[in-house]
Design a protein around this motif. Structure first.
Motif, PDB file in Angstrom:
ATOM      1  N   SER A  60       0.927  -1.397  -0.060  1.00 48.01           N
ATOM      2  CA  SER A  60      -0.031  -0.348   0.612  1.00 48.01           C
ATOM      3  C   SER A  60       1.088   1.416  -0.160  1.00 48.01           C
ATOM      4  N   ASP A  61       1.782   1.289   0.573  1.00 49.89           N
ATOM      5  CA  ASP A  61       3.440   2.555   0.259  1.00 49.89           C
ATOM      6  C   ASP A  61       3.416   2.430  -0.812  1.00 49.89           C
ATOM      7  N   GLY A  62       3.286   1.244  -1.458  1.00 43.94           N
ATOM      8  CA  GLY A  62       3.994   1.991  -2.516  1.00 43.94           C
ATOM      9  C   GLY A  62       2.907   1.567  -3.236  1.00 43.94           C
ATOM     10  N   TYR A  63       2.180   1.860  -3.820  1.00 42.46           N
ATOM     11  CA  TYR A  63       1.090   2.375  -4.199  1.00 42.46           C
ATOM     12  C   TYR A  63       0.661   4.077  -4.095  1.00 42.46           C
ATOM     13  N   GLN A  64       0.648   4.049  -2.520  1.00 42.16           N
ATOM     14  CA  GLN A  64       0.576   5.647  -2.350  1.00 42.16           C
ATOM     15  C   GLN A  64       2.015   6.265  -3.175  1.00 42.16           C
ATOM     16  N   ASN A  65       2.949   6.089  -3.197  1.00 41.27           N
ATOM     17  CA  ASN A  65       4.494   6.369  -3.530  1.00 41.27           C
ATOM     18  C   ASN A  65       3.999   6.915  -5.142  1.00 41.27           C
ATOM     19  N   ASN A  66       3.470   6.045  -5.757  1.00 45.01           N
ATOM     20  CA  ASN A  66       3.098   6.289  -7.245  1.00 45.01           C
ATOM     21  C   ASN A  66       1.907   6.940  -7.521  1.00 45.01           C
ATOM     22  N   LEU A  67       1.062   6.692  -6.581  1.00 42.42           N
ATOM     23  CA  LEU A  67       0.087   7.618  -7.244  1.00 42.42           C
ATOM     24  C   LEU A  67      -0.504   8.309  -8.127  1.00 42.42           C
ATOM     25  N   MET A  68       0.908   9.690  -7.507  1.00 39.87           N
ATOM     26  CA  MET A  68       1.127  11.008  -8.159  1.00 39.87           C
ATOM     27  C   MET A  68       1.529  10.989  -9.049  1.00 39.87           C
ATOM     28  N   THR A  69       2.165   9.568 -10.120  1.00 40.22           N
ATOM     29  CA  THR A  69       2.585   9.291 -11.336  1.00 40.22           C
ATOM     30  C   THR A  69       1.967   9.614 -12.462  1.00 40.22           C
ATOM     31  N   MET A  70       0.752   9.041 -12.472  1.00 36.54           N
ATOM     32  CA  MET A  70      -0.307   9.206 -13.738  1.00 36.54           C
ATOM     33  C   MET A  70      -1.049  10.600 -12.913  1.00 36.54           C
ATOM     34  N   SER A  71      -1.701  10.448 -11.413  1.00 38.04           N
ATOM     35  CA  SER A  71      -2.591  11.991 -11.373  1.00 38.04           C
ATOM     36  C   SER A  71      -1.797  12.926 -11.817  1.00 38.04           C
ATOM     37  N   ASN A  72      -0.235  13.569 -11.985  1.00 43.54           N
ATOM     38  CA  ASN A  72       0.261  14.207 -12.252  1.00 43.54           C
ATOM     39  C   ASN A  72      -0.532  14.406 -13.644  1.00 43.54           C
ATOM     40  N   VAL A  73      -0.514  13.766 -14.555  1.00 47.93           N
ATOM     41  CA  VAL A  73      -0.385  14.332 -16.162  1.00 47.93           C
ATOM     42  C   VAL A  73      -2.109  14.546 -15.990  1.00 47.93           C
ATOM     43  N   ILE A  74      -2.548  13.696 -15.046  1.00 45.73           N
ATOM     44  CA  ILE A  74      -4.537  13.947 -15.083  1.00 45.73           C
ATOM     45  C   ILE A  74      -4.354  15.230 -14.862  1.00 45.73           C
ATOM     46  N   PHE A  75      -4.240  16.019 -13.702  1.00 48.42           N
ATOM     47  CA  PHE A  75      -4.121  16.959 -13.025  1.00 48.42           C
ATOM     48  C   PHE A  75      -3.560  18.455 -14.332  1.00 48.42           C
ATOM     49  N   LYS A  76      -2.875  18.139 -15.082  1.00 51.71           N
ATOM     50  CA  LYS A  76      -2.003  18.755 -16.036  1.00 51.71           C
ATOM     51  C   LYS A  76      -3.193  19.352 -17.155  1.00 51.71           C
ATOM     52  N   GLN A  77      -4.322  18.163 -17.474  1.00 51.01           N
ATOM     53  CA  GLN A  77      -4.916  18.062 -18.508  1.00 51.01           C
ATOM     54  C   GLN A  77      -6.468  18.738 -17.819  1.00 51.01           C
ATOM     55  N   LEU A  78      -6.657  18.337 -16.698  1.00 49.06           N
ATOM     56  CA  LEU A  78      -8.144  18.835 -16.367  1.00 49.06           C
ATOM     57  C   LEU A  78      -7.773  20.088 -15.774  1.00 49.06           C
ATOM     58  N   TYR A  79      -6.575  20.573 -14.948  1.00 49.26           N
ATOM     59  CA  TYR A  79      -6.424  22.153 -14.633  1.00 49.26           C
ATOM     60  C   TYR A  79      -4.785  22.793 -15.467  1.00 49.26           C
ATOM     61  N   PRO A  80      -5.117  22.858 -16.014  1.00 51.63           N
ATOM     62  CA  PRO A  80      -3.735  22.967 -16.764  1.00 51.63           C
ATOM     63  C   PRO A  80      -3.461  24.589 -16.758  1.00 51.63           C
ATOM     64  N   LYS A  81      -4.574  25.326 -16.439  1.00 51.24           N
ATOM     65  CA  LYS A  81      -3.899  27.453 -15.397  1.00 51.24           C
ATOM     66  C   LYS A  81      -3.327  26.965 -14.035  1.00 51.24           C
ATOM     67  N   ASP A  82      -4.519  25.740 -13.058  1.00 48.68           N
ATOM     68  CA  ASP A  82      -4.800  26.156 -11.614  1.00 48.68           C
ATOM     69  C   ASP A  82      -3.361  24.756 -11.582  1.00 48.68           C
ATOM     70  N   TYR A  83      -2.997  23.729 -12.265  1.00 50.17           N
ATOM     71  CA  TYR A  83      -2.052  22.686 -11.666  1.00 50.17           C
ATOM     72  C   TYR A  83      -0.492  23.407 -11.961  1.00 50.17           C
ATOM     73  N   THR A  84      -0.306  24.153 -11.531  1.00 50.84           N
ATOM     74  CA  THR A  84       1.517  24.677 -12.137  1.00 50.84           C
ATOM     75  C   THR A  84       3.216  23.772 -11.559  1.00 50.84           C
ATOM     76  N   SER A  85       3.767  24.016 -11.833  1.00 53.62           N
ATOM     77  CA  SER A  85       5.103  23.289 -11.305  1.00 53.62           C
ATOM     78  C   SER A  85       4.900  23.661  -9.743  1.00 53.62           C
ATOM     79  N   ILE A  86       4.572  24.688  -9.125  1.00 54.21           N
ATOM     80  CA  ILE A  86       4.606  25.089  -7.918  1.00 54.21           C
ATOM     81  C   ILE A  86       3.852  24.058  -6.723  1.00 54.21           C
TER      82      ILE A  86
END
Length: 504
Positions: A60-86
């Motif tokens: 479950s730790d490994g899953y949580q550690n890697n959960l943001m890998t693809m979530s980052n890609v999704i958030f950049k598509q859903l919120y291109p202006k709000d999901y900045t690098s910061i």
């Protein structure tokens, strides 16, 4: 037989006083050697379940550690202006900050309160954090509110995830020492680093399945379902952890009061530099490359397609897995220290190959992903496998959780620094420099490992415990050791006085 006679004679000379019996360094060593591997049926069953539960907990730790890998890609598509690098860095780093706190405090709880309390607490924290993350919303649909909610939820999850490291790993190490002492290393690796590494492909596989079911027009559903599955994984081990027993090493050697931290540092300062320093370097390289690998692959793929990115990401995770098995195979044959040095050397090799040929190699996506995967694979083989193992073996049982937690926390600090520095390095120096810096970290890692990491291959953990208690006796420490029916008063000079009084 001689050990049993020694125990009996000591018990006759120094009977139990109230609830506590007198313990000396010699009697502690004799009892430990006589009973450390002598388990009844209930203890043996508990040890095996502790090992298995560690594996299910850490996946479950490994899953949580890697959960943001693809979530980052999704958030950049859903919120291109709000999901900045910061914002992306803040959400990713919240897990790391929580993990650092969890590793330090749960490491202390492991030693000062007990292994079971630590394990149950981490499980609950992961469930609470994952539930909050799944339900995250911003006020009035605010995107910034959503990301602040996720930051807090991921931070709570991080405390649980971080706490799993010392809690699960120390318990698994001690249980493996009781049931399979000669194969303690390979067993430990398979229920710790293998499942942590498997969490990457698992997270991407879940993402692909959910994406195929929901479709690319329902990306919010996709990320929420992926977050929700993170609730179920830790619940699989909750019942077993409520029923587990502490290891014999802990029941005999626990020091819950008046812990001599000054003496601990004096004895283990070199080992702490080794495990903390090497873990900092490993996580500095590995974590940002894991978190942002989806973004890196997405930038290499010309159209940035989410499904294609996930498929290449899955291949990357699978290529990295064989290194875990190679490390498990080599840890007894080459030794812990040599295997770790070999892995850090791989960072030097593949980091330079990718970094120096980055512009050419990224034009051939399969070749880039294979070399990228091989760099992560040698990392898994060396420091990935060996850091947890050496951190659980280098320290005595009374302070194993604390020292392990501190080492892992310094590692996660390296991960946070690496994640924070990753985007500025790419923007200011160029993407190839993330790999060249990995090569430099590999060189420093080899040096720290060689000079500061002890090789405990084949050494019984009970031997280090006995040496530690003798060290405490030599330095005049006294206090309560052990827990429950194994508790005793460790007081070397009282025994000496009693012996001289008997002669008179």
């Amino acid at each position: 037989m001689s050990a049993e006679k020694g125990i009996n004679s000591v018990d006759e000379k120094f009977p139990k006083t109230g609830d506590l019996r007198k313990v000396t360094a010699k009697t502690y060593e004799a009892e430990l050697k006589a009973t450390a591997h002598d388990l009844n049926k209930k203890e043996s069953l508990s040890a095996y379940f502790t090992i298995l539960a560690a594996g299910f907990g850490l996946i479950s730790d490994g899953y949580q550690n890697n959960l943001m890998t693809m979530s980052n890609v999704i958030f950049k598509q859903l919120y291109p202006k709000d999901y900045t690098s910061i914002v992306s860095t803040r959400v990713s780093n919240s897990l790391l900050v929580g993990a650092v706190l969890g590793q330090i405090f749960v490491g202390l709880i492991c030693d000062r309160v007990g292994r079971k309390v630590a394990l149950v607490s981490t499980t609950l924290l992961i469930v609470i954090g994952a539930t909050l993350g799944t339900a995250a919303h911003g006020a009035h649909g605010s995107a910034q509110g959503l990301f602040w909610f996720l930051t807090i939820a991921r931070g709570i999850t991080g405390v649980g995830v971080g706490g799993e490291y010392p809690a699960s790993s120390t318990s698994a190490s001690e249980a493996a020492n009781e049931t399979a002492q000669k194969n303690r290393g390979p067993v430990f690796i398979m229920v710790t680093n293998f499942v942590l590494s498997f969490g990457g492909p698992l997270a991407v596989s879940v993402f692909l399945i959910v994406l195929s079911a929901a479709g690319e027009n329902h990306l919010e559903t996709v990320w929420r379902v992926c977050f929700g599955i993170g609730i179920l994984l830790p619940l699989t081990v909750f019942f077993f952890r409520l029923r587990m027993l502490s290891s014999k090493l802990y029941r005999k050697g626990a020091i819950k009061r008046r812990v001599p931290y000054g003496l601990v540092f004096k004895r283990y300062w070199r080992e702490l530099i080794g495990t903390c320093g090497a873990w900092f370097l490993y996580d500095f390289v590995t974590f940002p490359n894991g978190v942002f690998s989806g973004t890196i692959i997405s930038s290499v793929i010309h159209n940035g397609d989410i499904k294609a990115t996930a498929e290449w990401q899955l291949l990357l995770g699978i290529i990295a897995l064989p290194g875990v098995f190679v490390g498990a195979y080599l840890c007894n044959r080459l030794g812990r220290r040599n295997t770790m040095m070999l892995g850090f050397s791989g960072y030097l090799l593949f980091g330079l190959i990718i970094g120096l040929a980055y512009n050419k190699i990224t034009k051939i996506i399969p070749l880039f992903v294979i070399f990228y995967g091989l760099m992560q694979s040698v990392g898994n083989m060396g420091p990935g496998d060996m850091l947890g193992l050496t951190s659980s073996e280098s320290y005595a049982t009374p302070i194993r959780g604390t020292c392990y937690g501190l080492s892992a926390a310094i590692g996660k600090t390296g991960a946070a620094v690496g994640t924070q520095a990753f985007t500025p390095i790419q923007n200011n120096l160029g993407k190839q420099w993330t790999f060249i810096i990995a090569a430099i970290c590999g060189v420093i890692g080899v040096l720290i490992t060689y000079f500061c990491i002890p090789d405990m291959t084949g050494v019984d953990l009970a031997d280090e415990d006995a040496k530690f208690m003798q060290y405490l006796a030599d330095n005049g420490w006294e206090g309560e050791v052990g827990e429950d029916d194994e508790k005793g008063m460790f007081a070397e000079h009282h025994v000496a006085e009693a012996g001289s009084a008997e002669k008179l």
